[in-house]
Enzyme design. Structure first.
Site, PDB file in Angstrom:
ATOM      1  NE  ARG A 116      40.531  13.870  46.465  1.00 30.56           N
ATOM      2  CZ  ARG A 116      40.179  12.974  47.399  1.00 30.56           C
ATOM      3  NH1 ARG A 116      39.775  11.759  47.050  1.00 30.56           N
ATOM      4  NH2 ARG A 116      40.228  13.277  48.668  1.00 30.56           N
ATOM      5  CE  LYS A 151      46.961  21.647  23.696  1.00 30.30           C
ATOM      6  NZ  LYS A 151      47.742  20.456  23.517  1.00 30.30           N
ATOM      7  CE1 TYR A 162      52.099  18.739  23.494  1.00 30.10           C
ATOM      8  CE2 TYR A 162      52.020  17.373  25.447  1.00 30.10           C
ATOM      9  CZ  TYR A 162      51.979  18.619  24.861  1.00 30.10           C
ATOM     10  OH  TYR A 162      51.838  19.732  25.643  1.00 30.10           O
ATOM     11  CG  ASP A 167      47.209  12.485  22.182  1.00 25.63           C
ATOM     12  OD1 ASP A 167      46.192  13.124  21.877  1.00 25.63           O
ATOM     13  OD2 ASP A 167      48.199  12.995  22.755  1.00 25.63           O
TER      14      ASP A 167
END
Ligand SMILES: *Cc1c(COP(=O)(O)O)cnc(C)c1O
Length: 380
Positions: A53, A202, A105, A177
Site C-alpha cells: 500500500r 482513458k 466531468y 484535469d
C-alpha cells in the site's frame, strides 16, 4: 539510467520509469504482486519497499513515467481517476472553497457535491471560458481553481495560463484535469498549473481494460506531501497489474494521439457538412469558438468530439442504434470508437442537449468510421 539532457516526449514515453531488470536482464518489467517486502537483519528496509500500500515497484515506475511525461517533480497513482480527484480534495480543510467549471466531468462534481460538501469544503461551478467570471467568482477562502479543458461533453476550452495566473494572484492553487488532452497534446504544468490530474483509464491506458488515476505535481512541496498522505493513509492505490498495464500502453501514446487527432479531424469535417447535423463541437474546426485558444495551448485537438442531430433525442438514439463499427458505450480513449447519448447517462438534471452524441474516435480507418456514420445518419 536515462541521459541527463532534455529528452523529447516520444523518448520519455518509451523509457521514463522503465529500466532493465538488474537481477535477470529482463527488458520488460516484472509484475510485483508481493504485498510485503523483507526487512534487513538490522530491521531496516534498505531496498526501499516495506508494504505494497505504501510503495510497490510497478507503482513507482508508473509514477516516475507520468511525472516525466507531464514535466513535474513527482507523481502519485491511484485506483481510479476519481480516487485521484478525491485525494487532491482531501488535502483541503473545512471552510476551503473550490472554484470549478460548470461543464466539469459529472463524477468530479459528484465528489465535491456529495462527499466534500458535508465536510464544509464548498464549491461553485462557473463558466470559466469567461475570465471575468473566474475573477468575480473567487472567494477569500478559495484554495483551488479547477480546470478541465477540453471539457466534457461540449469540448469547451479555457485559457489555462490566464486562469492559473488569476488563481495565483489570489493565493489559490491551479489544478487541471488533463484527461481529454493527454500530456502529449497539452502540458498544464508548463502553462502554470500546480498539479495535473488524469484518469489513466482513458488515453493513458488506451485499451478500455484498466481503471486508474494519477496526479503529477510541478513541485515536490507540502501540497504534494498532503496528496501522498491521502494516498498512503487512504489507501486508494492501483494494483501492481493495473500499473503494469498503463506502463505497457505509454510508449505508444504519442503515436496513438496523432492518429486519434487525425481521425477526429476528418470525422468532425464530415459531420459539419451533413444536412442532418445541427452542430459539431470540436476545437479543431476553424469555426469553433475555442479554436484560437486550443491552437495556442494544444499541439493537436484530440480524439473527442460531440455533435447534435436535428430531431433531438429520438433522432440521436436512432442514429446510435444503427451504428455497426462504433460501440454504444460511455468512456473514451481506447482503440475502439465509442458513441454515447450523454443526456440520458447524466440523468434528469443534465443540461446537455437531448440531440447530442459524444464520440470517442478510435484508431480504425477514418473512412470506415465515416461510412458507418453515413449509414446510421440515414436512420436519424
Ligand atoms: C473518466 C474521467 C474521470 C474519472 O476517471 P475514473 O477512472 O472513471 O474514475 C475524470 N475526469 C475526466 C475528464 C474523465 O473523462
Amino acid at each position: 539510467m536515462l541521459p541527463k539532457k532534455k529528452l523529447r516526449i516520444e523518448t520519455l514515453a518509451v523509457h521514463a520509469g522503465h529500466s532493465v531488470d538488474v537481477g535477470t536482464g529482463a527488458v520488460t518489467e516484472a509484475i510485483h504482486l508481493s504485498t510485503t517486502f523483507e526487512r534487513d537483519a538490522d530491521g531496516g528496509y534498505s531496498r526501499g519497499f516495506l508494504y505494497s500500500r505504501n510503495h510497490n515497484p510497478n507503482r513507482n515506475s508508473l509514477e516516475a513515467a507520468l511525472a516525466a511525461l507531464e514535466g513535474g517533480a513527482a507523481g502519485a497513482a491511484f485506483g481510479s481517476g476519481l480516487a485521484a480527484v478525491t485525494a487532491i480534495f482531501q488535502g483541503l480543510k473545512p471552510g476551503d472553497h473550490v472554484l470549478a467549471p460548470s461543464d466539469i466531468y459529472h463524477g468530479t462534481a459528484n465528489v465535491l457535491k456529495h462527499l466534500f460538501a458535508k465536510w464544509n469544503v464548498t464549491a461553485s461551478f462557473v463558466d470559466m471560458t469567461d475570465l471575468d467570471v473566474v475573477r468575480q467568482s473567487l472567494l477569500p477562502q478559495t484554495a483551488i481553481v479547477w480546470m478541465e479543458t477540453p471539457s466534457n461533453p461540449l469540448l469547451q476550452c479555457v485559457d489555462i495560463a490566464a486562469i492559473a495566473e488569476i488563481a495565483h494572484s489570489h493565493g489559490a492553487r491551479a489544478i487541471a484535469d488533463n484527461t481529454f488532452a493527454s500530456p502529449i497534446l497539452q502540458q498544464p504544468l508548463a502553462l502554470g498549473c500546480d498539479m495535473v490530474m488524469h484518469a489513466t483509464t482513458k488515453y493513458l491506458g488506451g485499451r478500455s481494460d484498466v481503471l486508474g488515476g494519477a496526479v503529477v505535481s510541478r513541485l515536490d512541496d507540502e501540497h504534494f506531501a498532503q496528496l501522498r498522505t491521502a494516498q498512503l493513509f487512504g489507501g486508494a492505490v492501483p494494483s501492481p497489474f493495473d500499473c503494469w498495464l498503463v506502463m505497457r500502453s505509454l510508449p505508444t501514446l504519442p503515436y496513438r494521439m496523432q492518429a486519434h487527432c487525425a481521425n477526429a479531424g476528418k470525422i468532425a469535417a464530415f459531420l459539419q457538412s451533413h444536412a442532418k447535423v445541427s452542430a459539431v463541437h470540436y476545437p479543431g474546426l476553424a469555426e469553433n469558438a475555442f479554436h484560437a485558444i486550443a491552437s495556442r495551448q494544444m499541439s493537436g485537438f484530440g480524439g473527442m468530439l460531440s455533435f447534435e442531430v436535428k430531431g433531438g433525442k429520438d433522432a440521436a438514439m436512432a442514429l446510435a442504434a444503427n451504428v455497426e463499427i462504433f460501440t454504444r458505450a460511455t468512456s473514451l480513449g481506447g482503440v475502439e470508437s465509442l458513441i454515447e447519448h450523454r443526456a440520458s447517462i447524466e440523468g434528469p438534471t443534465s443540461k446537455t442537449p437531448q440531440g447530442l452524441l459524444r464520440v470517442s474516435v478510435g484508431l480504425e480507418h477514418a473512412d470506415d468510421l465515416i461510412d458507418d456514420l453515413t449509414a446510421a445518419l440515414s436512420h436519424a
